[in-house]
Write a protein that holds these residues in place. Structure first.
Motif, short mmCIF file in Angstrom:
data_model
loop_
_atom_site.label_atom_id
_atom_site.label_comp_id
_atom_site.label_asym_id
_atom_site.label_seq_id
_atom_site.Cartn_x
_atom_site.Cartn_y
_atom_site.Cartn_z
N LEU A 26 2.02 7.83 -4.71
CA LEU A 26 1.19 7.55 -5.87
C LEU A 26 1.11 8.72 -6.84
O LEU A 26 0.42 8.66 -7.82
N GLN A 34 0.83 -1.19 0.00
CA GLN A 34 0.00 0.00 0.00
C GLN A 34 0.88 1.25 0.00
O GLN A 34 1.76 1.40 0.83
N LYS A 93 -3.46 -6.07 -6.20
CA LYS A 93 -3.29 -4.74 -5.61
C LYS A 93 -3.60 -3.66 -6.64
O LYS A 93 -4.20 -2.63 -6.31
N LEU A 138 -6.26 -0.75 -6.18
CA LEU A 138 -5.89 0.67 -6.30
C LEU A 138 -6.64 1.36 -7.43
O LEU A 138 -6.86 2.57 -7.39
N HIS A 158 -7.72 5.06 -8.11
CA HIS A 158 -6.88 5.67 -9.14
C HIS A 158 -7.23 5.01 -10.48
O HIS A 158 -6.56 4.08 -10.91
#
Length: 234
Positions: A13, A7, A132, A136, A140
């Motif tokens: 990010l 994470q 993942k 995400l 996003h």
């Protein structure tokens, strides 16, 4: 490495506004290197793109110079698309790094420009696990855009202890995920213990660059050469 360890913070990010926002001059991609013709990161001749910036810093990574978010150089997605489209005879594109999904929107824009004009296959190497990325992508969506444009995904962080010295991936924890059928007949290149590893070496006065997934023997030789030469490695 467990999924929860992957994470990322909001800061990880996204890059600075100057690097990743849509500007008047168009989408900008932060690059570490590009090579117009490469035969060691997928089937056939490929245009290979290495992006700059990676949050994982996997121990034993062959390209630590690509980790720094303040390194690399900017290039407009439109200009890079023109360069790729102008490279005759390539089968597709391979995107590695660095971590491609830190610039998912920018790379998706690049691939959309290309695929509007030419049918090129897309292979992406990522330190994220696929699950993942799907998670995400809910927050996003640009990550989902990049996944939708990808034919073959090599996922997961490099684990030095699980480098078994075969195939076009660094360690056996990394998976070869067919997101389309385009490369189903080339699956063995990544997973067959009988598949050796090949590399291409590029040198200049200031930099040495090794393309491909090196064998453990080659990796030791490469790192020794870099230490002795004092050159920046890519």
């Amino acid at each position: 490495m467990k999924d929860e360890e992957l994470q990322l913070t909001d800061e990880e990010l996204q890059f600075t506004d100057e690097r990743l926002q849509l500007k008047e001059e168009g989408v900008q991609i932060l690059l570490a290197a590009v090579r117009e013709r490469c035969r060691v990161l997928g089937p056939g001749e490929r245009f290979c793109v290495w992006v700059q910036g990676c949050p994982f810093s996997c121990p034993g990574c062959i390209a630590p110079s690509m980790h720094d978010l303040d390194g690399g150089y900017l290039m407009a997605a439109e200009k890079l698309a023109e360069q790729i489209l102008g490279t005759e005879g390539i089968e597709g594109i391979t995107i590695s790094g660095g971590e491609p999904f830190l610039q998912a929107g920018e790379l998706a824009s690049l691939l959309e420009l290309i695929k509007a004009k030419k049918d090129l296959g897309v292979i992406v190497y990522t330190g994220f696990y696929y699950e993942k990325l799907l998670e995400l992508s809910r927050v996003h969506p640009e990550m989902g855009r990049l996944l939708a444009l990808t034919d073959l995904l090599i996922d997961g962080p490099y684990e030095e202890a699980h480098n078994l010295d075969y195939g076009m991936k660094g360690s056996v924890n990394q998976r070869t995920i067919l997101l389309t059928d385009r490369y189903k007949d080339e699956f063995y290149l990544y997973n067959d213990p009988g598949t050796g590893r090949k590399n291409e070496l590029y040198q200049s006065d200031s930099q040495a660059f090794l393309a491909g997934v090196p064998s453990r023997k080659m990796e030791k030789q490469w790192k020794k050469m870099i230490r002795e030469s004092g050159k920046k490695k890519g």
